[in-house]
Design a protein around this motif. Structure first.
Motif, PDB file in Angstrom:
ATOM      1  N   VAL A 173       0.797  -1.252   0.328  1.00 32.28           N
ATOM      2  CA  VAL A 173      -0.341  -0.280   0.188  1.00 32.28           C
ATOM      3  C   VAL A 173       0.698   1.750  -0.362  1.00 32.28           C
ATOM      4  CG1 VAL A 173      -1.164   1.097   1.783  1.00 32.28           C
ATOM      5  CG2 VAL A 173      -2.035  -1.171   1.362  1.00 32.28           C
ATOM      6  N   THR A 174       0.895   1.786  -0.368  1.00 29.54           N
ATOM      7  CA  THR A 174       0.729   3.586  -0.425  1.00 29.54           C
ATOM      8  C   THR A 174      -0.271   4.788  -0.215  1.00 29.54           C
ATOM      9  OG1 THR A 174       0.211   4.034  -2.513  1.00 29.54           O
ATOM     10  CG2 THR A 174       2.462   3.158  -2.779  1.00 29.54           C
ATOM     11  N   PHE A 175       0.601   6.250   0.249  1.00 30.86           N
ATOM     12  CA  PHE A 175      -0.120   6.553   0.676  1.00 30.86           C
ATOM     13  C   PHE A 175      -0.212   8.136   0.325  1.00 30.86           C
ATOM     14  CE2 PHE A 175       0.281   2.830   4.268  1.00 30.86           C
ATOM     15  CZ  PHE A 175      -1.254   3.296   4.412  1.00 30.86           C
ATOM     16  N   ALA A 176      -0.593   8.484   0.198  1.00 27.11           N
ATOM     17  CA  ALA A 176      -0.464   9.947  -0.550  1.00 27.11           C
ATOM     18  C   ALA A 176      -1.717  10.976   0.558  1.00 27.11           C
ATOM     19  CB  ALA A 176      -0.633  10.587  -2.027  1.00 27.11           C
ATOM     20  N   TRP A 177      -0.885  11.725   1.004  1.00 25.07           N
ATOM     21  CA  TRP A 177      -1.180  12.977   1.797  1.00 25.07           C
ATOM     22  C   TRP A 177      -1.387  14.711   1.157  1.00 25.07           C
ATOM     23  CZ3 TRP A 177      -4.037  12.558   6.918  1.00 25.07           C
ATOM     24  CH2 TRP A 177      -3.385  10.645   7.071  1.00 25.07           C
ATOM     25  N   THR A 178      -2.943  15.003   1.510  1.00 22.36           N
ATOM     26  CA  THR A 178      -3.134  16.751   0.971  1.00 22.36           C
ATOM     27  C   THR A 178      -3.847  16.871   1.333  1.00 22.36           C
ATOM     28  OG1 THR A 178      -5.112  16.213  -0.150  1.00 22.36           O
ATOM     29  CG2 THR A 178      -3.271  15.253  -1.633  1.00 22.36           C
ATOM     30  N   VAL A 179      -3.883  18.581   1.726  1.00 24.79           N
ATOM     31  CA  VAL A 179      -4.752  19.338   2.152  1.00 24.79           C
ATOM     32  C   VAL A 179      -5.230  20.577   2.034  1.00 24.79           C
ATOM     33  CG1 VAL A 179      -2.749  20.954   2.520  1.00 24.79           C
ATOM     34  CG2 VAL A 179      -3.813  20.782   4.158  1.00 24.79           C
TER      35      VAL A 179
ATOM     36  N   TRP B 267      -8.181  22.729   9.272  1.00 26.24           N
ATOM     37  CA  TRP B 267      -7.626  21.743   8.433  1.00 26.24           C
ATOM     38  C   TRP B 267      -7.385  20.531   8.118  1.00 26.24           C
ATOM     39  CZ3 TRP B 267      -3.284  25.049   6.001  1.00 26.24           C
ATOM     40  CH2 TRP B 267      -3.099  26.138   6.526  1.00 26.24           C
ATOM     41  N   VAL B 268      -8.138  19.861   6.688  1.00 27.91           N
ATOM     42  CA  VAL B 268      -8.998  19.335   6.961  1.00 27.91           C
ATOM     43  C   VAL B 268      -7.708  18.107   5.942  1.00 27.91           C
ATOM     44  CG1 VAL B 268     -10.302  17.312   5.887  1.00 27.91           C
ATOM     45  CG2 VAL B 268     -10.819  19.399   6.895  1.00 27.91           C
ATOM     46  N   PHE B 269      -7.158  17.220   6.793  1.00 28.09           N
ATOM     47  CA  PHE B 269      -6.102  16.919   5.224  1.00 28.09           C
ATOM     48  C   PHE B 269      -6.738  15.464   5.151  1.00 28.09           C
ATOM     49  CE2 PHE B 269      -4.041  19.264   8.274  1.00 28.09           C
ATOM     50  CZ  PHE B 269      -2.054  19.739   7.545  1.00 28.09           C
ATOM     51  N   GLN B 270      -6.647  14.838   4.172  1.00 29.65           N
ATOM     52  CA  GLN B 270      -7.320  13.705   3.524  1.00 29.65           C
ATOM     53  C   GLN B 270      -5.431  12.940   2.768  1.00 29.65           C
ATOM     54  OE1 GLN B 270      -8.948  15.717  -0.224  1.00 29.65           O
ATOM     55  NE2 GLN B 270     -10.714  15.683   1.090  1.00 29.65           N
ATOM     56  N   VAL B 271      -6.170  11.228   2.643  1.00 30.67           N
ATOM     57  CA  VAL B 271      -4.836  10.417   2.440  1.00 30.67           C
ATOM     58  C   VAL B 271      -5.847   9.496   1.768  1.00 30.67           C
ATOM     59  CG1 VAL B 271      -6.031   9.168   4.556  1.00 30.67           C
ATOM     60  CG2 VAL B 271      -3.290   8.738   3.669  1.00 30.67           C
ATOM     61  N   GLU B 272      -4.635   9.218   0.479  1.00 31.55           N
ATOM     62  CA  GLU B 272      -5.556   8.262  -0.445  1.00 31.55           C
ATOM     63  C   GLU B 272      -4.330   7.512  -0.310  1.00 31.55           C
ATOM     64  OE1 GLU B 272      -7.007   9.418  -4.465  1.00 31.55           O
ATOM     65  OE2 GLU B 272      -4.782   8.500  -4.644  1.00 31.55           O
ATOM     66  N   ALA B 273      -4.908   5.532  -0.436  1.00 31.25           N
ATOM     67  CA  ALA B 273      -4.195   4.722   0.113  1.00 31.25           C
ATOM     68  C   ALA B 273      -4.515   3.820  -1.346  1.00 31.25           C
ATOM     69  CB  ALA B 273      -4.715   3.500   0.954  1.00 31.25           C
ATOM     70  N   ARG B 274      -3.642   3.325  -2.203  1.00 31.41           N
ATOM     71  CA  ARG B 274      -3.052   2.888  -3.418  1.00 31.41           C
ATOM     72  C   ARG B 274      -2.849   1.397  -3.288  1.00 31.41           C
ATOM     73  NH1 ARG B 274      -4.313   5.211  -8.225  1.00 31.41           N
ATOM     74  NH2 ARG B 274      -5.520   8.001  -7.390  1.00 31.41           N
ATOM     75  N   ASP B 275      -3.478   0.241  -4.388  1.00 34.74           N
ATOM     76  CA  ASP B 275      -2.059  -0.506  -4.626  1.00 34.74           C
ATOM     77  C   ASP B 275      -2.129  -0.710  -5.867  1.00 34.74           C
ATOM     78  OD1 ASP B 275      -4.952  -2.101  -4.843  1.00 34.74           O
ATOM     79  OD2 ASP B 275      -4.871  -3.158  -3.431  1.00 34.74           O
ATOM     80  N   ALA B 276      -1.620  -2.390  -6.117  1.00 34.05           N
ATOM     81  CA  ALA B 276      -1.425  -2.475  -6.973  1.00 34.05           C
ATOM     82  C   ALA B 276      -2.632  -2.282  -8.473  1.00 34.05           C
ATOM     83  CB  ALA B 276      -0.734  -3.972  -7.704  1.00 34.05           C
ATOM     84  N   ALA B 277      -3.573  -2.526  -7.714  1.00 38.13           N
ATOM     85  CA  ALA B 277      -4.939  -2.458  -8.650  1.00 38.13           C
ATOM     86  C   ALA B 277      -5.590  -1.110  -8.980  1.00 38.13           C
ATOM     87  CB  ALA B 277      -6.164  -3.272  -7.875  1.00 38.13           C
TER      88      ALA B 277
END
Length: 611
Positions: free
Chosen positions: A193-199, A239-249
């Protein structure tokens, strides 16, 4: 899951006026040119003072709220009923109603829309307080049931975080400590799993070169620490911090958490004086200054204060001032025209009287402190300066008022404020002949008076008197009284002239008299007939007192008795009986006069004869 929605906040100065006087009832509309001419909780609309009404608050709840979902609560439909007025801030509070194991969300934002996420299902209440520009507020409450998340949470994040911030004089502002974010994907191998945080910053706090967010070690970490900083610009808000989780699919899911940067409003420290006043014979005046300091607990840059001098119930008197710096202070000056004792109530103690300095200051984050500084003028009571030793004063007779009167200067009084002084209304001097006091140049004068009832009675006023003095300024009496004893004197009357009063008469026969002309006798007849004559006043009284005059009869002359008169009007009428004589004769009428206390005796010479 619904995406986050935020509306920025900008806190404006909202005057909060404690104990303000409302506008007059509709039957007594008060005219105005500006809001400064209205009572403290009113404003000028179309040249009339209009009382401020609180806002009407409406809350829109999210549809089908679920735990862990980012929900939006909306109070945008709230409104203020006053024309030209508006809501300037909202205060949000969430409460758990059914003993949930997790705390309800806390909201730092003051805008009409707030994004929140409930950590667990249950029944909650939301309270929203809306405040308008003049400080009036209203609160609405709604309840809602938060359902469990429908389906497993593929991405989880840590709870919402609330942190303080601090600013330095550089200026530079940052959160006091980095906020720890947490994200996980239960049931999925972490290495897949990879994560990407944005604000998403508050709407009125956009990211820029002077407002930054940094992640450590990076925005790709599952649980980074985040720091928010600005170059002296506003930093507070949600401040709202959003995280998106991804995998290979592809995308596994998203989640969001909130970091609320708190802001504490400025702190005002002040010293409000109670000034003394002064009286110059035409107006009452007072002045002073409120020294103050403003600090911000977070070190935020401060905006320039807003100050207003408001007054009501003072009969249109002036109340003004200026805002000064180095040192910081707000001056004030009061002037009240004085023509009668009732005017003093426009300075101190009048019904509805209020003088207030409205002070408001904001920090860079919109935190606002609004205060009302009441200005109350002080009065110092009059005091006794000195009392005279024993004294004696003369009296006089008032022919217009028909009374014996005397004026006795008694104790000397002083007022620290220079106020006019007078006898306390209804106070008893203890002397029925001297019931009135007049203050002349600080000296209390006893005004003594005894009505004249037709009989000379100067002795009823003359003699020893004791007068108690109770003195006041326009507001309060002196702390002490003064009693002075004095004597009212009497000066004795006097017979002012012993000159002979000639009564000239025409004479006729049958009396024959011989008058020699050389050696020759010339015969003629002489007889005086009965009649009357008036003798002008021959007596006086130094005090002008009425006199009781008694004149005795002698021979053919009989005074008309009795005679009570003032010296200037004491003409005596004489009755003249018929007599026969040649030449002139003189007689002395006995005279006694009295003013009711002292008397004098003498004679009134009268000469009678033919022309």
């Amino acid at each position: 899951m619904r995406g986050p929605s935020r509306s920025g906040i900008l806190a404006l100065v909202a005057w909060s006026v404690a104990g303000a006087v409302g506008c007059a009832p509709s039957a007594e509309v008060r005219g105005c040119a500006t809001s400064a001419g209205c009572p403290l909780d009113a404003r000028c609309v179309s040249s009339a003072c209009v009382a401020n009404a609180p806002p009407s608050v409406a809350i829109a709840l999210p549809a089908s709220p679920q735990a862990n979902a980012l929900l939006s609560f909306d109070a945008s439909a709230s409104a203020d009923p006053d024309p030209g007025d508006a809501i300037v801030s909202f205060s949000w509070t969430f409460r758990a109603l059914s003993g949930e194991p997790c705390a309800p969300p806390a909201v730092a934002g003051t805008g009409p829309v707030v994004p929140v996420r409930f950590g667990c299902p249950g029944r909650y209440a939301v309270d929203v307080t809306a405040t308008d520009r003049m400080g009036a507020s209203a609160t609405a409450t709604r309840e809602l049931d938060v359902a469990p998340l429908d389906g497993p949470a593929l991405v989880t994040v840590g709870g919402d975080v609330a942190v303080d911030h601090v600013c330095t004089p550089t200026p530079w502002c940052t959160t006091v400590a980095p906020a720890a974010l947490q994200a996980a994907t239960p049931g999925l191998p972490a290495d897949q799993v990879t994560f990407a945080w944005t604000v998403v910053p508050p709407a009125d706090r956009p990211l820029s070169s002077s407002r930054r967010v940094s992640f450590s070690p990076s925005a790709a970490a599952a649980s980074p620490q985040v720091a928010i900083e600005t170059d002296g610009e506003a930093i507070s808000g949600d401040w709202v911090f959003q995280v998106e989780a991804r995998d290979a699919a592809g995308v596994i899911g998203t989640a969001a958490t909130r970091v609320s940067v708190l802001n504490r409003p400025p702190v005002v420290t002040k010293t409000i004086p109670s000034p003394d006043h002064a009286f110059d014979g035409a107006q009452l005046t007072a002045s002073g200054e409120v020294a103050y300091t403003v600090t911000d607990p977070d070190g935020d840059p401060l905006r320039d204060p807003a100050v207003e001098w408001r007054h009501s119930g003072d009969g249109g008197s002036t109340f003004s001032g200026v805002l000064l710096s180095a040192p910081a202070r707000a001056t004030f000056a009061i002037a009240v025209a004085y023509a009668a004792p009732a005017d003093a109530e426009h300075l101190i103690g009048g019904a509805g009287l209020e003088r207030t300095i409205l002070f408001g200051v904001s920090d860079a984050n919109g935190g606002t402190t609004a205060e009302s500084w009441p200005i109350v003028v002080r009065n110092r009571p009059p005091a006794l300066v000195s009392a005279p030793a024993a004294l004696t004063v003369d009296h006089r007779y008032d022919p217009v008022g028909l009374a014996y009167v005397a004026d006795a200067p008694l104790s000397t009084w002083a007022d620290p404020d220079g106020d006019p002084l007078w006898q306390v209304p209804g106070s008893d001097t203890g002397d029925p002949e001297c019931p009135q006091l007049d203050l002349v140049a600080g000296v209390a004068h006893a005004r003594c008076r005894l009505p004249f009832t037709g009989t000379p009675a100067a002795g009823n006023l003359a003699g020893l008197h004791s007068v108690s003095q109770t003195v006041q300024d326009p507001w309060v009496a002196a702390a002490s009284t003064s009693t002075v004893s004095f004597s009212i004197g009497n000066r004795a009357p006097a017979i002012t002239s012993t000159a002979v009063h000639v009564v000239a008469e025409a004479c006729g026969p049958p009396l024959t008299c011989c008058s020699m002309s050389g050696l020759e006798c010339i015969e003629f007849s002489a007889m005086a007939s009965a009649g009357s004559s008036v003798v002008p006043s021959r007596w006086a009284d130094p005090d002008g007192d009425p006199l009781d005059v008694h004149v005795g009869a002698e021979g053919t002359i009989t005074p008309v008795q009795p005679l009570v008169c003032t010296p200037s009007t004491c003409a005596l009428q004489l009755g003249l009986a018929e007599y026969k004589a040649c030449g002139l004769f003189t007689t002395a009428l006995p005279v006694t006069i009295t003013d009711g206390l002292d008397s004098a005796s003498g004679t009134l010479p009268v000469e009678r004869g033919c022309l």
